[in-house]
Design a protein around this motif. Structure first.
Motif: not given
Lengths: 948, 289
Positions: A799, A801, A814, A817, A840, A905, A909
């Motif tokens: 992923h 972000a 956010v 993604i 997610i 996730v 982030i």
């Protein structure tokens, strides 16, 4: 004593029909719709207006029916989900939700559809932003909202947008079902409120159960006085630990249904009542007087390990019931070979599953002493086996029926004390008992994701080659042991095998405290491990001055490798996932922006307070189960009726994830019959063959393989029969669109129904087509050193972000993604997108807002008000890619993906926050308060003036 | 757990005031706070509730002698979408529109938002900026006894107001700000919807010849009650809206609030948020000038 209330008369209009009824003055509209009119499509999700599951229209306005007194509705018009369907036709909103894959467990669906109805009435062509605002009061735990928003958007454009459907009728002749966008088979019932969840099932003479929880973290039970409760009219059974045989259960064998001598956490169950109404049961529980002698409370692992710490379980004097050690290579050598070494401690919080449907069970004995349970378990066969011992009944006398489940995510992997308690109540009362949690009970008395403290040290050579990882993990086990204590089994696989690393050592201590405890939750220890590891990979990249993408690519495995922990990577799309997600996110351009902190003028002459950044994280997870039990298999029975109708009996359970539809696709494809001909039976241990349960991302792979094998057997029988009838070689024939066709020309020769009937009613022999299969994956149970190929295949993903950090408030927003997943092969594109989007959303909640806070052993925020799930307005833009590596052992090449999307996730982030701000967050969730504190500390260190 | 034995739905204010003079009857408007409190046992259920929503006189927005008068039983969604309010006092429309979610806004009333007396009541701060006057009614010897008070006299503490027993909040009244007034309001929470404010702040000011001639500042969730920012106002008044004045105003605001630490946020962070939000508003006012 509950007062006898004179009921008041109420006349109002429900779904266009004028009705009269009698209600208690304090009854809510929700209760009256459900209890007086059996309009059970309106759901109880929280009872305090925080989830929207009970949304209805009252005089044209959207309201939470749990926040309306029924008597307020005198003379009013109420519209419920059941009122939308006219003449058996789905309303266009219901149709759009079905076709767009906006429905998974379906519990939030009726409320979500009513909110959509209200929104479109006020604004027939809302923008996406208006849709998000319009649905902001409706929580969904499964879908991540994307498909819900898509469904509403399709209606906003006049409802003309064609959903990309793959119904048999709409596909081109002979087109495969595999990889298509197939709406869930159970979605129409869920969209219309017809689906019956546990609290919608009423058995004749059913009683209502309620549990008294200790509500103190550590205390000796001196006395329990139940006399007032027993004397109460309408009470039919009261039980305490002295009424039952106390059989230890749970992974640590340290739990019992009710507690006799001591309570070890606030949620410990002390007594229970069954009564004629839920109100009487609640009142009776309040009348039970327990005398406690409070004991010193152990609030953290540190306290539990201190000298002279109170002993929580007498049989574990050091408060450390479990250790795990794993190693490969020689970490000391790895350290010597390292040019850079980084080290940090990562703290991971409790995340609550927040299934929109709360936990519940119905227990019912028949006259022969056989027990039928309506249970939400994800593991019906192990459940039956384990429960039998706890309740003192042979397993063969227990039938487990699973009603539609309002969300699972791992929460229903264990036997929870409320389940045997309900059985004991039913046994004592001699009547069926239903026990369903309130939302507050759900937060207080169901286990969470395992909180962890992870100390990680890792190194690399100058060229980026990883050298070692040294891991120490401390798990706060709480007062009892559920599956949470075993999550290191999976954490360690990420530390050993996400990227190549020659030397790894891991030590884990699991420590009793007087806190609440943890169980399985999507990812099973992997989100925690991945947060630590992928944060640290970024830290290594910084130290090395390397692009984090290049560092990861350099250390990624190739297909065919076996990891040092003995896991065989039959397929491995990690490099493709890294490259795909990075490309999709614009990694090169955006990461090259200098400086990383991208300040732009916002107002006047001041610098912007907003910084943008990009971060990535990958994942490694089992892709076809985890063989921790003696068998990781699944059985299937297929039978065909005389008309080409197919019944598939599978051991695997549907918990909203869409396994029913995937299995139906696989079978329909094999038999050349329409998907609509397939009925999947998957919820009754009397009918379905054995399966180990829904967990470890195993259902598509294992139940899919099992179904595929049974279907192939049925296909062979059909083709052999047809070959005999048509005097052809079976190799020349195929089954397509309901017909036996000539393979070379695709010319239909005879209908499949006719072939089946010919076999059944034939002159020479008479047979039915019924086939069975039990698929046991070629995985192995790991040895005591945790080595071994635990899963038949492995899932990978990356992923990226993109975030915006407000430097003055600490808010992390956010923006986007990009997710790329190695899924082997897509079976149901609509379903797999829903799994990724929903994963997610859970990962975002884990990263940003979700934290079940515990202080002094007590839960501080047991409600949706203060335990914050993402809402429609919080979800970023999502871009999904599927890397198809065609695993040779998977059904049509597929691997499991149920857990994967949740796992990376938080790390992605947090890495993006670092890229934006230069601040490394090591504790979740990234609340504004926590981020701002770190920002201020780092500014202080750099000598820059602090803002604000 | 007590149970409600009677549900009363008075049609007129007179009926309502005579009903609530009775000891065990409580006033009921949107119910969005009361019902969950009853269900969870945080407050025991009263013997009787008097539902005010059927009293037409308590609903709606009107203009009277240049003033805007809002019935206490007007729903938050009606306030958020009311053309008069949106045009004349957008800060109030915005605050009403950011309470919870559509379902709650359709039920919750502005009167309930105030009488509930939460320090986090989102509509209170805009009303403080407007110098709103609250009108109350009770049963008097000659029918209805009326009383009015400035909003700053209304709140006593968390969950507590200066309404006396039997008194009903009937209307909220204020003069729309004159043209040229800058007004802003914002709340801070960790989600974009369904949030009980961690901190909220509003500011209204007017400049004349480069100097601030009128200033109002209000805060939510940072004191036992919604709070007027007298010290921050004093800093602004009679001065130009310079960076130095903004700094001083923010410092005064941070100084005069009394936030607490609870499960939602720490006191220091609430103070930070008041400062950050107020600074942004003042800077926007400066750039709007």
């Amino acid at each position: 004593m509950p007062e006898v209330i004179d009921k008041a008369k109420l006349a109002f209009t429900v779904n266009g029909e004028q009705v009269r009824t009698e209600v208690a003055p304090h009854a809510t509209l929700l209760e009256v719709l459900r209890d007086n009119f059996e309009l059970t499509g309106t759901k109880y999700g929280c009872g305090e207006g925080e989830c929207g599951a009970c949304s209805v229209l009252l005089d044209g306005k959207l309201v939470n029916s749990c926040l309306v007194l029924a008597l307020e509705c005198a003379g009013s018009q109420v519209l419920t989900i059941e009122g939308l369907r006219i003449n058996g036709q789905l309303h266009r909103i219901q149709q759009a939700f079905v076709e767009h894959g906006a429905i998974q467990c379906g519990f939030c669906t009726p409320g979500m559809i009513m909110a959509t109805y209200a929104l479109l009435q006020a604004n027939p062509a809302p923008t996406e932003a208006e849709i998000r605002r319009g649905l902001e009061g409706n929580l969904c735990r499964c879908t991540g909202y994307r498909k819900i928003i898509d469904a509403v958007l399709s209606l906003a454009h006049g409802g003309a947008r064609e959903p990309d459907l793959a119904n048999r009728e709409q596909r081109t002749p002979g087109q495969t079902l595999i990889g298509q966008r197939i709406p869930k088979l159970d979605a129409p019932d869920k969209a219309t409120g017809l689906t019956r969840y546990i609290e919608d099932i009423n058995l004749p003479r059913m009683l209502h159960g309620k549990i008294l929880f200790a509500n103190r973290p550590h205390a000796r039970i001196v006395n329990i006085d139940t006399s007032a409760a027993e004397a109460m009219p309408g009470v039919r059974a009261v039980i305490t630990a002295t009424d039952i045989e106390l059989v230890p259960f749970g992974y640590g064998q340290d739990n019992t249904a009710l507690k006799r001598d001591k309570v070890m956490c606030v949620r410990d169950e002390v007594a229970a009542v069954a009564a004629e109404t839920p109100e009487i049961a609640a009142e009776a529980v309040r009348c039970i007087r327990v005398t406690y002698e409070d004991l010193p409370v152990v609030t953290s692992p540190e306290e539990a390990l201190a000298d002279g710490a109170p002993v929580i379980h007498a049989k574990v004097p050091d408060n450390t019931p479990f250790h795990y050690d794993y190693s490969h290579g020689d970490v000391e050598q790895g350290i010597r070979e390292s040019d850079v070494i980084v080290e940090d401690t990562y703290r991971l919080q409790r995340q609550a599953h927040c299934c929109l449907g709360t936990s519940g069970i119905i227990a019912h004995f028949d006259a022969d002493g056989r027990l039928t349970l309506h249970s939400l378990t994800q593991v019906p066969f192990l459940y039956k086996h384990d429960l039998a011992r706890i309740i003192g009944l042979p397993p063969e006398k227990i039938r487990v029926i699973q009603p539609t489940i309002g969300g699972g995510f791992g929460s229903k992997l264990d036997i929870h004390p409320f389940e045997p308690i309900c059985v004991f109540l039913a046994r004592k009362a001699g009547r069926p008992v239903r026990l369903v949690f309130s939302r507050e009970e759900e937060f207080l008395a169901t286990p969470t994701r395992q909180p962890m403290i992870i100390h990680l040290r890792s190194g690399a050579k100058k060229d980026g080659t990883f050298t070692f990882r040294d891991v120490r993990m401390t798990l706060d086990n709480g007062g009892r042991t559920s599956w949470g204590a075993t999550t290191p089994w999976i954490s360690m696989r990420t530390f050993s095998s996400l990227y190549r690393v020659p030397h790894v050592r891991q030590h884990v201590d699991v420590i009793y405290t007087n806190n609440i405890y943890a169980c399985a939750f999507r990812g099973y220890g992997n989100p925690q491990a991945t947060f630590a590891l992928e944060s640290q990979v970024d830290q290594l990249a910084t130290e090395l001055g390397m692009d984090p993408l290049k560092l990861r690519l350099k250390n990624s495995q190739d297909p065919g490798e076996t990891t040092p922990q003995g896991m065989v990577l039959s397929t491995c799309g990690l490099k493709e996932c890294l490259e795909t997600a990075a490309h999709d996110a614009g990694w090169q351009e955006k990461r090259n922006r200098q400086p990383a902190v991208n300040r732009q003028p916002l107002i006047g002459n001041r610098q912007s307070a907003v910084a943008r950044g990009l971060g990535m994280a990958s994942l490694f997870h089992v892709g076809g189960g985890a063989k921790i039990y003696r068998s990781d298999g699944c059985g299937t029975i297929i039978k065909l009726d005389d008309f080409g109708g197919i019944t598939v009996l599978t051991g695997s359970s549907e918990i909203g994830q869409g396994s029913e539809t995937v299995i139906a696709q696989i079978v329909a494809q094999e038999l050349g019959l329409p998907l609509a001909n397939v009925r999947v039976i998957n919820n009754d241990t009397e009918l379905t063959p054995w399966d180990v349960g829904v967990h470890a991302s195993r259902t598509t792979f294992i139940a899919g393989n099992s179904a595929l094998r049974a279907a192939r057997e049925a296909r062979r029988k059909l083709l052999d029969t047809a070959a005999t009838r048509l005097k052809r070689d079976p190799e020349e024939l195929d089954l397509v669109d309901g017909n036996v066709v000539e393979r070379s020309s695709a010319k239909p020769l005879e209908s499949i129904g006719k072939i089946i009937r010919g076999l059944h009613f034939g002159r020479t022999k008479n047979e039915l087509i019924m086939t069975t299969s039990f698929y046991e994956p070629p995985s192995v149970t790991p040895n005591e050193q945790h080595m071994g190929n635990i899963s038949p295949c492995y899932a990978f993903g990356t992923h990226v972000a993109e975030v915006e950090v407000d430097l003055e408030t600490g808010v992390v927003k956010v923006l986007r993604i990009s997710a790329a997943h190695d899924v082997g092969r897509v079976i149901n594109r609509l379903g797999i997108e829903g799994q990724v989007e929903g994963g997610i959303a859970q990962g975002m909640g884990y990263c940003l807002t979700e934290d079940l806070k515990v202080a002094d052993g007590r839960v501080l925020n047991p409600s949706f008000t203060d335990y914050k799930l993402c809402t429609t307005t919080d979800m970023p833009e999502l871009s999904l890619s599927f890397v198809e590596t065609h695993d040779p052992a998977g059904p049509h090449g597929a691997k499991g993906v149920g857990e994967s999307p949740m796992i990376p996730v938080a790390a992605a982030i947090a890495n993006a926050v670092y890229n934006a701000t230069g601040v490394r967050m090591t504790e979740l969730p990234l609340t504004p308060e926590r981020v701002l504190a770190k920002l201020k500390a780092s500014r202080g260190a750099n000598g820059e003036p602090a803002n604000g | 757990m007590t149970a409600i034995t009677s549900y009363l739905a008075p049609q007129t204010l007179e009926e309502a005031t005579s009903l609530v003079a009775a000891e065990k009857t409580i006033l009921f408007a949107g119910g969005t706070d009361l019902l969950p409190r009853w269900t969870k046992g945080l407050t025991s259920r009263p013997e009787a509730v008097a539902d005010l929503k059927r009293i037409a006189a308590l609903k709606g927005v009107s203009r009277v002698n240049g003033e805007i008068r809002v019935g206490a039983c007007t729903s938050l969604s009606d306030i958020a979408t009311d053309a008069t309010i949106r045009a004349a006092v957008p800060v109030l429309a915005e605050a009403a529109g950011r309470v919870a979610c559509p379902q709650v806004r359709n039920r919750a009333t502005i009167g309930g938002n105030l009488c509930n007396a939460s320090p986090a009541a989102d509509t209170a701060v805009p009303l403080i900026l407007l110098d709103a006057v609250l009108e109350c009614a009770s049963s008097g010897p000659d029918g209805i006894a009326a009383r009015q008070m400035p909003i700053t006299d209304f709140f006593r503490g968390p969950g507590s107001t200066t309404l006396t027993h039997g008194e009903i909040l009937t209307h909220i009244r204020f003069e729309p700000p004159p043209d040229g007034t800058f007004a802003a309001w914002d709340k801070f929470g960790t989600r974009r919807a369904m949030e009980i404010s961690i901190a909220s702040v509003g500011v209204a000011l007017r400049l004349d010849a480069g100097k601030i001639v009128h200033a109002r500042v209000g805060y939510g969730s940072v004191a036992p009650t919604p709070l007027r920012g007298h010290k921050a106002e004093a800093v602004l008044l009679d001065d130009p809206l310079s960076p130095q004045v903004i700094d001083a105003c923010v410092a005064a605001a941070r100084d005069e609030i009394e936030p607490i630490t609870d499960v939602r946020a720490g006191a220091a962070f609430r103070r930070e948020m008041i400062g950050a939000l107020l600074r942004r508003m003042l800077e926007r006012a400066r750039s709007d000038r």
